[in-house]
Each structure stands twice: as structure tokens, then as C-alpha cells.
Enzyme design. Structure first.
Site, mmCIF file in Angstrom:
data_model
loop_
_atom_site.group_PDB
_atom_site.id
_atom_site.type_symbol
_atom_site.label_atom_id
_atom_site.label_comp_id
_atom_site.label_asym_id
_atom_site.label_seq_id
_atom_site.Cartn_x
_atom_site.Cartn_y
_atom_site.Cartn_z
ATOM 1 N N LYS A 58 -6.996 -0.667 71.734
ATOM 2 C CA LYS A 58 -5.598 -0.235 71.798
ATOM 3 C C LYS A 58 -5.474 1.219 72.260
ATOM 4 O O LYS A 58 -4.474 1.595 72.837
ATOM 5 C CB LYS A 58 -4.912 -0.433 70.448
ATOM 6 C CG LYS A 58 -5.616 0.289 69.313
ATOM 7 C CD LYS A 58 -4.994 -0.008 67.961
ATOM 8 C CE LYS A 58 -5.371 -1.344 67.390
ATOM 9 N NZ LYS A 58 -6.774 -1.480 66.951
ATOM 10 N N HIS A 186 -8.448 1.783 57.132
ATOM 11 C CA HIS A 186 -8.192 2.809 58.147
ATOM 12 C C HIS A 186 -7.518 3.987 57.464
ATOM 13 O O HIS A 186 -6.448 3.822 56.880
ATOM 14 C CB HIS A 186 -7.317 2.259 59.279
ATOM 15 C CG HIS A 186 -7.392 3.097 60.524
ATOM 16 N ND1 HIS A 186 -7.101 4.441 60.527
ATOM 17 C CD2 HIS A 186 -7.748 2.793 61.803
ATOM 18 C CE1 HIS A 186 -7.271 4.924 61.758
ATOM 19 N NE2 HIS A 186 -7.665 3.942 62.544
ATOM 20 N N GLU A 265 -14.538 1.563 63.989
ATOM 21 C CA GLU A 265 -13.651 1.159 65.091
ATOM 22 C C GLU A 265 -13.002 2.395 65.708
ATOM 23 O O GLU A 265 -11.778 2.559 65.664
ATOM 24 C CB GLU A 265 -12.558 0.230 64.555
ATOM 25 C CG GLU A 265 -13.069 -1.051 63.958
ATOM 26 C CD GLU A 265 -11.985 -1.797 63.168
ATOM 27 O OE1 GLU A 265 -10.866 -1.263 63.003
ATOM 28 O OE2 GLU A 265 -12.274 -2.903 62.702
HETATM 29 C C1 LIG Z 1 -7.387 -1.563 63.002
HETATM 30 C C2 LIG Z 1 -7.594 -0.306 63.756
HETATM 31 N N1 LIG Z 1 -8.850 0.092 64.007
HETATM 32 C C3 LIG Z 1 -9.102 1.198 64.720
HETATM 33 C C4 LIG Z 1 -8.079 1.974 65.221
HETATM 34 C C5 LIG Z 1 -8.412 3.185 66.033
HETATM 35 O O1 LIG Z 1 -8.111 4.358 65.377
HETATM 36 P P1 LIG Z 1 -8.466 5.769 65.990
HETATM 37 O O2 LIG Z 1 -7.926 5.813 67.354
HETATM 38 O O3 LIG Z 1 -7.842 6.728 65.064
HETATM 39 O O4 LIG Z 1 -9.965 5.900 65.975
HETATM 40 C C6 LIG Z 1 -6.748 1.635 64.933
HETATM 41 C C7 LIG Z 1 -5.637 2.454 65.412
HETATM 42 O O5 LIG Z 1 -4.473 2.164 65.281
HETATM 43 C C8 LIG Z 1 -6.496 0.448 64.201
HETATM 44 O O6 LIG Z 1 -5.252 0.053 63.937
#
Ligand SMILES: Cc1ncc(COP(=O)(O)O)c(C=O)c1O
Length: 382
Positions: A58, A186, A265
Site C-alpha cells: 500500500k 501495528h 511489514e
Molecule cells: C497492516 C499494515 N501493515 C503494514 C503497514 C505499513 O506501515 P508503515 O508504512 O508504517 O511501515 C500498514 C500501513 O498502513 C498496514 O496497515
């Protein structure tokens, strides 16, 4: 292009290369730096030895990023049928995917089943029923609500089961025929407070113990994302992926031992600093005594990171060695909300001057729209 005398290149690109890219594609240009992306991935690996990296698509789903990270061994956190489809289309094995969205559409679950994605997250009782009906063989990871103290975006607001509910949710998943395999959380994004992770791990240990008593043997600890894209100076010390790795890696082993699989993640920390925007001044005006500069990318484009991710950016020009004045930077659309920065210090700029915006790789291009017909910036892998 005019050159300042401070540097001979921008983001590894010579001025001549930038000139020729602009001649070929015009602006805005969204440059993804391959070397930086690889460095960020390798750095994460070295600071978190033994933790498997599932890049959170994402943050930026551009195919270049999937290709580069896929080639060097990254796995992927995907949130929808479309993200699964995209990653699989680049030859990534379904075994390297976690469907990490606790509220999934039935057709997404069905697609995961048909394509061999075996692991998915959940955080509520209804989701158990939904998964069990569509994909009874699925392995499930329970996401719990954990502290987000100090994080810009709180990711335990819309998601995450109360830790007290965790055991019931694991038992219910097992009773429904699913295979509960782990816990995820998270701590919010970006997180500069390592205590959030530590408190979360303590909650996860307790849940592992409660589950073991009931005969559920959990083996996956998914510490989510949230890792910062740069070094932050906090009141007492510096926080970075490195400092977090040094604190958390020993704790993972101490709390869970070597038999567990550790998963992270990261999104922002891998792609944030690998993205550079090159935008151009397309208009100027003096309104109520203030200098307005209109750029060819804005709030509805790459700067959608401002409303959606609450990002704050730095702006550079090739005239940065000249005097600066407060000004307003705005985007190209007809909407008044399309203001990128108000009061920012910039040199006196002219039409066609370039504005460079580093650290814009995450949650920016991903959420850009084509409102008013303006194209998303052309993406270049450098
Ligand atoms: C389920 C999940 N994992 C990982 C991430 C990635 O987070 P970050 O960009 O803070 O590393 C997000 C971000 O919204 C998320 O919703």
C-alpha cells in the site's frame, strides 16, 4: 536548466540526465531510486536479523518497486484482491504473500484461495465466519490493538481486537475449522517510540501463553510496520530503524525463542526515502501581498500524502543559495484546498523553475488521483 553551485547532481541524477528526462517526459516526474530502495531493504534486514520482510504494498504499489524488491527476496503484505493480482503478475510466489487486511471482501478471500495465498489476518468474529465459509483451509493471524503513542497515524483506531478478546477470537477461529497461527499488530505510522513495540510484544507473549494452555500453538509474531524512514531526534535520543532493530531483535528471541517465525511489514521505511518528486512552477501570482507559486503536481496528486498521511515535506530548488521569502505553494487544480504549503521559505522563482521534493516515496503516488484531468506524475526508475 539553471544550475546552482551547491551540487553537481540531484538524487544520483546529473543535471544533464534531469534535463533529458524532462525533455522526454515533461514534469511532474516521480523518481524511484533503485539503489536507495535496495539499501533500505538490506539495512532493514541487517538491523532485524531473523525477521522476514513483507513489504507493505500500500505504501507504493508501483511495478518497479515490486520488481526490485521481489528480485532481492522481499515478501509482500497485500490488502486486496487487486494487490494480490498485481504482485502475482510479477511472478512472486503466493507463499510470499500475507493478505494483511482484517476486513476482506468475500471475493478477495475467494481469490486468495484460488491462487494459493494461505495466510490472512482478522480481528473480529464476523470475519471468522466469512473466511471459514469461503476458505476453510486458511491459516489466520489475529491482529490486536496496541499502543500508538506518538505515532502520526494511529493504526489501532480502525483495526485490532482488544487483547482481552484475543483468546476467544483464537478459539472461535479454531472451532470454525481455521488454522490460527499467529498474532500481528501495528503501532502506528511513522512510529518514533520503540516502547509501543515493546508493550505490544508483551501483550503478544501473554496471548501466546493463554493460547498454548488451550492447545493452540502459535508460531508467527508479526510486528507490522511503522518504522521511520529517517533518523528522528527525540527528547532523549535518536530513533531509527537501526536503533529499533537493536532494541527489538533481542526481545523477540527472549520472549518467543527460535522456533517462532518473525515477520515485519515495513512500507514507509523501505520506499519513503527512495522517492523524489520533480515538479515545475507553472504559474505565479501575488494575492493579498503574498507570493503564490503554482506547481504541476498538488494535493490531488503526489501531495495527497498531506491529507491522507499527514506528511510534511521539504522543498528544494536550483536557486537555494539565493535569498528566500515566505510563499504559498499550490497545486494545479481548480480547487482551493489544493494548497501544498503556506508560509514556506523559497527563493524568488520564475515560470518553469523546478522544485525538488525528496522523501516522498510512501503514501503519495499511491493515493494520487487524476482530478481535473491532471495525470499522475510519470514514474522513472533511476
Ligand atoms: C497492516 C499494515 N501493515 C503494514 C503497514 C505499513 O506501515 P508503515 O508504512 O508504517 O511501515 C500498514 C500501513 O498502513 C498496514 O496497515
Amino acid at each position: 536548466m539553471e544550475r546552482n553551485n551547491l551540487s553537481t547532481s540531484v538524487f544520483g541524477l546529473s543535471y544533464d540526465q534531469i534535463d533529458s528526462l524532462i525533455e522526454q517526459h515533461d514534469t511532474p516526474l516521480f523518481i524511484i531510486n533503485r539503489e536507495k530502495l535496495i539499501d533500505n531493504y538490506q539495512a532493514f534486514r541487517s538491523f532485524f536479523p531473523g525477521v522476514e520482510i513483507y513489504y507493505a504494498l500500500k505504501a507504493n504499489p508501483h511495478p518497479y518497486i515490486i520488481q526490485v524488491l521481489g528480485e532481492i527476496g522481499s515478501s509482500f503484505d497485500v490488502a486486496s484482491l487487486q494487490e494480490i493480482q498485481l504482485v502475482l503478475s510479477y511472478g512472486i510466489s503466493p507463499q510470499r504473500l500475507i493478505f494483511a487486511n482484517t476486513i476482506k471482501r468475500k471475493k478477495g478471500i475467494r481469490f486468495a484461495k484460488e491462487n494459493g495465498i494461505t495466510r490472512m489476518t482478522y480481528d473480529n468474529f464476523d470475519e471468522i465466519g466469512k473466511i471459514a465459509r469461503v476458505y476453510p483451509e486458511a491459516s489466520v493471524i489475529l491482529r490486536i490493538k496496541t499502543p500508538s503513542v506518538g505515532s502520526r497515524i494511529n493504526l489501532s483506531y480502525k483495526f485490532g481486537a482488544e487483547p482481552q478478546e484475543a483468546l476467544d477470537l483464537l478459539l472461535q477461529a479454531r472451532d470454525a475449522g481455521l488454522n490460527p497461527i499467529g498474532i500481528s499488530f501495528h503501532v502506528g505510522s511513522p512510529c518514533t517510540n520503540v516502547e509501543n513495540y515493546i508493550a505490544s510484544l508483551k501483550l503478544v507473549v501473554q496471548i501466546f501463553e493463554q493460547a498454548a494452555i488451550k492447545g493452540i500453538h502459535l508460531t508467527i509474531v508479526d510486528i507490522g510496520g511503522g518504522f521511520p524512514l529517517q533518523v528522528y531526534q527525540t527528547q532523549n535520543n535518536e530513533v531509527s530503524v537501526e536503533s529499533m532493530g537493536k532494541t527489538l531483535t533481542p526481545l523477540l528471541l527472549e520472549y518467543f525463542g527460535r522456533d517462532c517465525t518473525f515477520v515485519a511489514e515495513p512500507g514507509r521505511s523501505l520506499v519513503g526515502s527512495a522517492g523524489l518528486l520533480i515538479s515545475k512552477v507553472i504559474g505565479r501570482a501575488k494575492r493579498s501581498g503574498k507570493n503564490w507559486y503554482y506547481l504541476d503536481d498538488g494535493y490531488y496528486g503526489t501531495f495527497s500524502a498531506i491529507p491522507f498521511d499527514k506528511s510534511i515535506f521539504e522543498f528544494y530548488t536550483l536557486k537555494d543559495d539565493t535569498e528566500k521569502y515566505p510563499c504559498i505553494l499550490a497545486g494545479p487544480t481548480c480547487d482551493s484546498i489544493d494548497v501544498i504549503a503556506d508560509g514556506v521559505m523559497m527563493p524568488e522563482m520564475e515560470l518553469d523553475d523546478l522544485v525538488f521534493v525528496p522523501n516522498i516515496g510512501a503514501y503519495s503516488w499511491a493515493s494520487a488521483t487524476t482530478f481535473n484531468g491532471f495525470d499522475k506524475p510519470k514514474v522513472i526508475l533511476s
